[in-house]
Scaffold this motif. Structure first.
Motif, PDB file in Angstrom:
ATOM      1  N   ASN A  88      37.434  51.317  49.860  1.00 48.06           N
ATOM      2  CA  ASN A  88      36.934  50.201  50.665  1.00 48.06           C
ATOM      3  C   ASN A  88      35.628  49.676  50.094  1.00 48.06           C
ATOM      4  OD1 ASN A  88      39.103  50.439  52.364  1.00 48.06           O
ATOM      5  ND2 ASN A  88      38.026  51.712  53.871  1.00 48.06           N
ATOM      6  N   LYS A  89      34.750  50.572  49.653  1.00 45.39           N
ATOM      7  CA  LYS A  89      33.472  50.154  49.097  1.00 45.39           C
ATOM      8  C   LYS A  89      33.671  49.400  47.795  1.00 45.39           C
ATOM      9  CE  LYS A  89      30.634  53.808  51.084  1.00 45.39           C
ATOM     10  NZ  LYS A  89      29.832  55.006  50.796  1.00 45.39           N
ATOM     11  N   SER A  90      34.555  49.901  46.921  1.00 45.01           N
ATOM     12  CA  SER A  90      34.757  49.254  45.623  1.00 45.01           C
ATOM     13  C   SER A  90      35.418  47.884  45.803  1.00 45.01           C
ATOM     14  CB  SER A  90      35.601  50.134  44.702  1.00 45.01           C
ATOM     15  OG  SER A  90      36.893  50.280  45.235  1.00 45.01           O
ATOM     16  N   ASP A  91      36.322  47.778  46.752  1.00 43.13           N
ATOM     17  CA  ASP A  91      36.974  46.493  46.981  1.00 43.13           C
ATOM     18  C   ASP A  91      35.998  45.481  47.558  1.00 43.13           C
ATOM     19  OD1 ASP A  91      39.308  47.507  46.032  1.00 43.13           O
ATOM     20  OD2 ASP A  91      40.176  47.927  48.025  1.00 43.13           O
ATOM     21  N   SER A  92      35.135  45.927  48.438  1.00 44.32           N
ATOM     22  CA  SER A  92      34.217  45.010  49.093  1.00 44.32           C
ATOM     23  C   SER A  92      33.126  44.546  48.131  1.00 44.32           C
ATOM     24  CB  SER A  92      33.587  45.658  50.334  1.00 44.32           C
ATOM     25  OG  SER A  92      32.839  46.799  49.920  1.00 44.32           O
ATOM     26  N   SER A  93      32.693  45.404  47.221  1.00 47.72           N
ATOM     27  CA  SER A  93      31.616  45.006  46.317  1.00 47.72           C
ATOM     28  C   SER A  93      32.145  44.179  45.151  1.00 47.72           C
ATOM     29  CB  SER A  93      30.882  46.236  45.782  1.00 47.72           C
ATOM     30  OG  SER A  93      31.774  47.019  45.005  1.00 47.72           O
ATOM     31  N   GLY A  94      33.432  44.315  44.833  1.00 50.56           N
ATOM     32  CA  GLY A  94      34.008  43.525  43.761  1.00 50.56           C
ATOM     33  C   GLY A  94      33.905  44.219  42.414  1.00 50.56           C
ATOM     34  N   LYS A  95      33.304  45.395  42.370  1.00 45.31           N
ATOM     35  CA  LYS A  95      33.173  46.139  41.120  1.00 45.31           C
ATOM     36  C   LYS A  95      34.012  47.401  41.212  1.00 45.31           C
ATOM     37  CE  LYS A  95      28.497  44.594  40.165  1.00 45.31           C
ATOM     38  NZ  LYS A  95      27.132  45.021  39.958  1.00 45.31           N
ATOM     39  N   SER A  96      34.729  47.704  40.166  1.00 44.25           N
ATOM     40  CA  SER A  96      35.542  48.910  40.116  1.00 44.25           C
ATOM     41  C   SER A  96      35.253  49.632  38.817  1.00 44.25           C
ATOM     42  CB  SER A  96      37.023  48.553  40.203  1.00 44.25           C
ATOM     43  OG  SER A  96      37.784  49.723  40.093  1.00 44.25           O
ATOM     44  N   SER A  97      35.464  50.937  38.831  1.00 44.73           N
ATOM     45  CA  SER A  97      35.196  51.713  37.626  1.00 44.73           C
ATOM     46  C   SER A  97      36.216  51.413  36.539  1.00 44.73           C
ATOM     47  CB  SER A  97      35.204  53.213  37.951  1.00 44.73           C
ATOM     48  OG  SER A  97      36.471  53.569  38.458  1.00 44.73           O
ATOM     49  N   GLN A  98      37.333  50.786  36.905  1.00 46.91           N
ATOM     50  CA  GLN A  98      38.381  50.516  35.937  1.00 46.91           C
ATOM     51  C   GLN A  98      38.427  49.030  35.553  1.00 46.91           C
ATOM     52  OE1 GLN A  98      41.995  51.974  37.581  1.00 46.91           O
ATOM     53  NE2 GLN A  98      41.404  54.115  37.398  1.00 46.91           N
ATOM     54  N   LYS A  99      37.315  48.363  35.643  1.00 43.25           N
ATOM     55  CA  LYS A  99      37.270  46.955  35.238  1.00 43.25           C
ATOM     56  C   LYS A  99      36.549  46.839  33.926  1.00 43.25           C
ATOM     57  CE  LYS A  99      37.541  44.767  39.729  1.00 43.25           C
ATOM     58  NZ  LYS A  99      36.931  43.821  40.640  1.00 43.25           N
ATOM     59  N   ARG A 100      36.985  45.883  33.123  1.00 41.31           N
ATOM     60  CA  ARG A 100      36.355  45.662  31.822  1.00 41.31           C
ATOM     61  C   ARG A 100      36.172  44.157  31.669  1.00 41.31           C
ATOM     62  NH1 ARG A 100      39.674  46.280  26.442  1.00 41.31           N
ATOM     63  NH2 ARG A 100      40.861  44.904  27.743  1.00 41.31           N
ATOM     64  N   LYS A 142      37.915  41.963  34.121  1.00 41.98           N
ATOM     65  CA  LYS A 142      39.362  42.121  34.250  1.00 41.98           C
ATOM     66  C   LYS A 142      39.699  43.582  34.506  1.00 41.98           C
ATOM     67  CE  LYS A 142      40.532  38.466  30.968  1.00 41.98           C
ATOM     68  NZ  LYS A 142      41.228  38.203  29.704  1.00 41.98           N
ATOM     69  N   LYS A 143      40.740  43.805  35.265  1.00 39.75           N
ATOM     70  CA  LYS A 143      41.208  45.176  35.467  1.00 39.75           C
ATOM     71  C   LYS A 143      41.974  45.614  34.234  1.00 39.75           C
ATOM     72  CE  LYS A 143      41.692  45.720  40.434  1.00 39.75           C
ATOM     73  NZ  LYS A 143      42.611  46.053  41.519  1.00 39.75           N
ATOM     74  N   LEU A 144      41.886  46.933  33.941  1.00 39.67           N
ATOM     75  CA  LEU A 144      42.632  47.477  32.809  1.00 39.67           C
ATOM     76  C   LEU A 144      44.117  47.512  33.145  1.00 39.67           C
ATOM     77  CD1 LEU A 144      40.385  50.506  31.820  1.00 39.67           C
ATOM     78  CD2 LEU A 144      40.480  48.286  30.726  1.00 39.67           C
ATOM     79  N   SER A 145      44.923  47.189  32.144  1.00 34.37           N
ATOM     80  CA  SER A 145      46.361  47.202  32.373  1.00 34.37           C
ATOM     81  C   SER A 145      46.869  48.646  32.321  1.00 34.37           C
ATOM     82  CB  SER A 145      47.072  46.355  31.320  1.00 34.37           C
ATOM     83  OG  SER A 145      46.985  46.992  30.061  1.00 34.37           O
ATOM     84  N   ALA A 146      48.133  48.798  32.609  1.00 34.52           N
ATOM     85  CA  ALA A 146      48.742  50.124  32.617  1.00 34.52           C
ATOM     86  C   ALA A 146      48.751  50.725  31.215  1.00 34.52           C
ATOM     87  CB  ALA A 146      50.161  50.036  33.157  1.00 34.52           C
ATOM     88  N   PHE A 147      48.735  49.899  30.186  1.00 35.03           N
ATOM     89  CA  PHE A 147      48.713  50.392  28.813  1.00 35.03           C
ATOM     90  C   PHE A 147      47.290  50.681  28.341  1.00 35.03           C
ATOM     91  CE2 PHE A 147      48.271  49.381  24.265  1.00 35.03           C
ATOM     92  CZ  PHE A 147      49.047  50.404  23.751  1.00 35.03           C
ATOM     93  N   GLU A 148      46.329  49.828  28.723  1.00 30.97           N
ATOM     94  CA  GLU A 148      44.947  49.968  28.247  1.00 30.97           C
ATOM     95  C   GLU A 148      44.241  51.195  28.822  1.00 30.97           C
ATOM     96  OE1 GLU A 148      43.497  46.182  29.458  1.00 30.97           O
ATOM     97  OE2 GLU A 148      43.729  45.310  27.447  1.00 30.97           O
ATOM     98  N   LYS A 149      44.550  51.510  30.049  1.00 36.50           N
ATOM     99  CA  LYS A 149      43.897  52.654  30.700  1.00 36.50           C
ATOM    100  C   LYS A 149      44.183  53.975  29.962  1.00 36.50           C
ATOM    101  CE  LYS A 149      43.488  54.864  35.199  1.00 36.50           C
ATOM    102  NZ  LYS A 149      43.969  54.886  36.583  1.00 36.50           N
ATOM    103  N   PRO A 150      45.451  54.335  29.702  1.00 38.93           N
ATOM    104  CA  PRO A 150      45.691  55.575  28.954  1.00 38.93           C
ATOM    105  C   PRO A 150      45.195  55.508  27.512  1.00 38.93           C
ATOM    106  CG  PRO A 150      47.773  54.651  29.757  1.00 38.93           C
ATOM    107  CD  PRO A 150      46.683  53.752  30.179  1.00 38.93           C
TER     108      PRO A 150
END
Length: 183
Positions: free
Chosen positions: A88-100, A103-111
Motif C-alpha cells: 500500500n505504501k509503495s503504490d501510494s508513493s508511486g515508487k517501487s523497488s522494482q522500477k527502473r 518503468k517497471k521491470l518486465s518479467a524477463f528483465e527482473k531475473p
C-alpha cells in the motif's frame, strides 16, 4: 553284625547325598528373579512405569508440535500483514523497488538483473579467494626460507662432529635483537 554295618553305611550314604527335586531348583531360581508374585509383582509395576513414561513423552512431543504450528501460523499472518502495508505504501508513493527509470521491470528483465548481480558477487568472491591464497603462499614461502636459514645455522658442526657454538650464539643474538625491536 556285618549286615547292620552295611545298613548303617547305606543310610549314611543316603543322608550325606540328598537329592533335590526339580521343584526345589525352580523355586530357588525364581527367588532371586525380579517380578515374582511373592515379591510384589515387579513385572506389572515396571510395565506400568514404562507405559506411563512413554505416555508423558508422547504428550510432550504433541505439545511441542502444537506450539510450533501456532507460532508458524502467527508468523505467517504477521508477514502477510506487513507485506500488505508495504504494498500500500509503495503504490501510494508511486515508487517501487522494482522500477527502473520510471518503468517497471518486465518479467524477463527482473531475473536477468538478478543473474547479473549474482554473477558479479561470485566474481568478487573468487577474486578475494585468489588474493587470500596468494597471501598465504607468500607467507608460507617466507616462513620456509627463514626455517631453512635457521636450520642451516643450527646444523653446523666442527670437524670432529661437535655443534658449532658460534653459529648458535649468533642465532640467539639475532632472536634477542628482534624481540627488543618489537617491544
Amino acid at each position: 553284625m556285618e549286615s547292620s554295618i552295611a545298613k548303617s553305611k547305606n543310610t549314611r550314604l543316603k543322608k550325606s547325598f540328598p537329592v533335590k527335586s526339580r521343584r526345589d531348583n525352580n523355586k530357588t531360581k525364581h527367588q532371586n528373579f525380579r517380578g515374582n508374585v511373592e515379591q510384589g509383582q515387579g513385572f506389572a509395576d515396571i510395565r506400568k512405569k514404562k507405559m506411563f513414561y512413554q505416555y508423558k513423552k508422547l504428550q510432550k512431543k504433541e505439545r511441542y508440535h502444537e506450539e510450533k504450528q501456532k507460532k508458524s501460523m502467527v508468523d505467517l499472518y504477521q508477514d502477510d500483514g506487513d507485506n500488505r502495508r508495504n504494498k500500500n505504501k509503495s503504490d501510494s508513493s508511486g515508487k517501487s523497488s522494482q522500477k527502473r527509470g520510471g518503468k517497471k521491470l518486465s518479467a524477463f528483465e527482473k531475473p536477468q538483473t538478478e543473474f547479473l548481480r549474482k554473477k558479479e558477487e561470485k566474481k568478487k568472491k573468487f577474486q578475494e579467494q585468489q588474493r587470500q591464497q596468494k597471501e598465504r603462499d607468500e607467507a608460507m614461502e617466507t616462513y620456509q626460507q627463514k626455517k631453512k636459514k635457521r636450520q642451516k645455522l643450527l646444523a653446523k658442526r666442527t670437524e670432529r662432529g661437535q655443534p658449532h657454538i658460534g653459529s648458535q650464539m649468533q642465532y640467539l643474538l639475532e632472536k634477542i635483537e628482534k624481540q627488543v625491536k618489537t617491544s
